[in-house]
Scaffold this motif. Structure first.
Motif, short mmCIF file in Angstrom:
data_model
loop_
_atom_site.label_atom_id
_atom_site.label_comp_id
_atom_site.label_asym_id
_atom_site.label_seq_id
_atom_site.Cartn_x
_atom_site.Cartn_y
_atom_site.Cartn_z
N CYS A 1 32.17 40.63 37.53
CA CYS A 1 32.14 39.39 38.31
C CYS A 1 31.30 38.32 37.62
O CYS A 1 31.51 37.13 37.86
CB CYS A 1 31.65 39.65 39.72
N PHE A 2 30.37 38.71 36.77
CA PHE A 2 29.48 37.74 36.13
C PHE A 2 30.04 37.18 34.81
O PHE A 2 29.42 36.32 34.20
CB PHE A 2 28.12 38.36 35.87
N ILE A 3 31.21 37.68 34.36
CA ILE A 3 31.74 37.20 33.08
C ILE A 3 33.19 36.74 33.17
O ILE A 3 33.70 36.17 32.20
CB ILE A 3 31.64 38.28 31.98
N VAL A 4 33.87 36.93 34.29
CA VAL A 4 35.33 36.79 34.31
C VAL A 4 35.81 35.40 34.73
O VAL A 4 37.01 35.15 34.74
CB VAL A 4 35.94 37.87 35.23
N HIS B 1 32.28 28.20 32.21
CA HIS B 1 31.42 29.17 31.54
C HIS B 1 30.82 30.08 32.61
O HIS B 1 30.18 29.60 33.54
CB HIS B 1 30.31 28.41 30.80
N PRO B 2 31.03 31.40 32.52
CA PRO B 2 30.58 32.31 33.57
C PRO B 2 29.06 32.51 33.58
O PRO B 2 28.38 32.28 32.57
CB PRO B 2 31.31 33.61 33.24
N PRO B 3 28.53 32.95 34.72
CA PRO B 3 27.08 33.06 34.90
C PRO B 3 26.35 33.84 33.81
O PRO B 3 25.31 33.39 33.32
CB PRO B 3 26.95 33.75 36.26
N HIS C 1 32.33 31.63 49.11
CA HIS C 1 31.74 32.87 48.60
C HIS C 1 32.16 33.16 47.16
O HIS C 1 31.33 33.41 46.29
CB HIS C 1 32.14 34.03 49.52
N GLY C 2 33.47 33.12 46.90
CA GLY C 2 33.95 33.37 45.55
C GLY C 2 33.60 32.25 44.59
O GLY C 2 33.40 32.49 43.39
N GLY C 3 33.51 31.03 45.12
CA GLY C 3 33.20 29.89 44.27
C GLY C 3 31.83 29.98 43.64
O GLY C 3 31.58 29.37 42.58
N LEU C 4 30.93 30.74 44.25
CA LEU C 4 29.59 30.92 43.68
C LEU C 4 29.64 31.70 42.37
O LEU C 4 28.68 31.71 41.60
CB LEU C 4 28.68 31.62 44.68
N MET C 5 30.77 32.35 42.11
CA MET C 5 30.98 33.05 40.84
C MET C 5 32.09 32.41 40.00
O MET C 5 32.03 32.42 38.77
CB MET C 5 31.35 34.51 41.09
#
Length: 404
Positions: free
Chosen positions: A97-100, A105-107, A378-382
């Motif tokens: 979830c932190f790279i996809v 640019h992911p977290p 919720h999903g937008g935070l990632m």
């Protein structure tokens, strides 16, 4: 049989068969369309492949908890790694979830670019952490006899200890999303002494103990009838990962249907996303969680107290397990580690009213940052296409407290 009767007879047969053949033909056409649908290569990347594709280093380790679960722990050291930051994923997800993120640019990469030494834990039950000293997750039901408190009180301390020992840093930073953020909160409430291990905890998209999710999907997962049905059928794990790509291709082939299904957790329009990204998110995000974990969150819904409780086995079993007819509770006021709470304005999974309860449950001097008006769900935070809104704040918080 004369020709008139034969025609009538054949007409009746074909009239009957059309109700079978037409739907069957439609299904064949739809199935063919799905099977012929292309999916982006990122949809099937492993974590390591994803990192290498975007030119980031990758390392993998295993960590054993005090209750014998063997977990995977990933590392993205960055080009000039500085202080370590441990990222913890949410319910039925994984470190993916932190790279996809497909449109920004992911977290994990954002933080690696800021010279943090990024570590990503895969909690028990995730398809990337199915190890155990004695049990096989596929055939031994005992493996799945765990819930959220076990993640918070066993998995996270094991990750923290490993990262500290491996890097030699006295304190690390932690960032969690959704259930992962709640796990950080619970760990620090149950083990206040871990202030000596953590410089700061950043909690993204989470509530404290009051849990009134307005998300239909979360309500479905926490529904008692679903848990009962799974127990009757003998299902121990739900939302599990699969290498079958049919549903991923279905989402890719019929994006409008996918948009409707995903809307309560990830609103495409709100986050400026593209429908074709949903197939990748669906395939990469599924990780699996235990039915017992979902039963715990049902208990959390019923527990309308600022002091959350550990898993409730019932009075008799609680006495055996805890030495009391009631499960122990956790007081967030005991937390001595600086905390930051970051929630989205449009988050149905964590409504603002729940976020405000959390705000009042932490000592004012320990709640060093609070913002629940970020323009995300919720999903937008990632997975928002604009992560700038809050990751500048996250980066500044980590730099400030890890430099002390």
């Amino acid at each position: 049989m004369d020709q008139q009767k034969l025609r009538v007879y054949l007409f009746r047969i074909f009239s009957f068969l059309k109700w079978i053949l037409i739907p069957f033909g439609i299904c064949l056409v739809i199935s063919h369309k799905i099977e012929q649908t292309d999916i982006p290569p990122q949809a099937t990347f492993t974590f390591e492949e994803h990192c290498k594709f975007y030119n980031y280093s990758f390392e993998k380790y295993t960590v054993t908890t005090d209750d014998d679960y063997i977990l995977s722990l990933y590392r993205i050291p960055g080009k000039n790694p500085g202080p370590p930051v441990l990222l913890i994923h949410g319910l039925s997800n994984s470190a993916n979830c932190f790279i996809v993120n497909q449109c920004a640019h992911p977290p994990a990469f954002i933080l690696a670019d800021q010279n943090f030494d990024i570590w990503l834990g895969n909690c028990r039950g995730s398809h990337l952490s199915r190890g155990h000293k004695y049990w096989n997750a596929t055939i031994d039901e005992q493996y799945w006899d765990w819930s959220f408190p076990d993640i918070a009180l066993y998995d996270l301390p094991a990750f923290v200890s490993f990262v500290k020992n491996h890097t030699g840093h006295e304190k690390i930073g932690m960032v969690g999303h959704s259930q992962g953020a709640a796990a950080i909160l619970w760990m620090l409430g149950y083990y206040p002494h871990m202030k000596d291990d953590l410089a700061v905890g950043v909690l993204i998209g989470t509530s404290g103990s009051i849990f009134t999710s307005e998300s239909p999907y979360i309500q479905f997962l926490s529904s008692s009838w679903l848990h009962f049905l799974c127990e009757v059928i003998g299902i121990n794990v739900i939302s599990d990962w699969s290498d079958d790509l049919f549903l991923t291709k279905f989402i890719q082939a019929f994006p409008e249907i996918a948009i409707l299904i995903a809307h309560d957790l990830y609103d495409i329009k709100l986050n400026s996303g593209l429908p074709e990204h949903l197939g990748t998110y669906y395939h990469r995000m599924r990780g699996g969680t235990s039915i017992k974990n979902l039963k715990f969150w049902r208990q959390a819904v019923n527990n309308q107290s600022k002091n959350p409780k550990l898993y409730d086995y019932g009075p008799e079993e609680n006495i055996k397990k805890y030495g009391s007819s009631n499960p122990p509770s956790i007081n967030f006021m005991d937390i001595e580690t600086p905390l930051a709470v970051i929630n989205g304005k449009y988050d149905l999974a964590v409504p603002q009213k729940d976020s405000l309860v959390l705000k009042e449950s932490i000592k004012k001097e320990k709640l060093v940052f609070y913002h629940d008006e970020y323009p995300h769900d919720h999903g937008g935070l990632m997975f928002s296409c604009n992560m700038t809104y809050f990751y500048q704040d996250v980066t500044q918080l980590l730099k400030k407290y890890l430099s002390q």
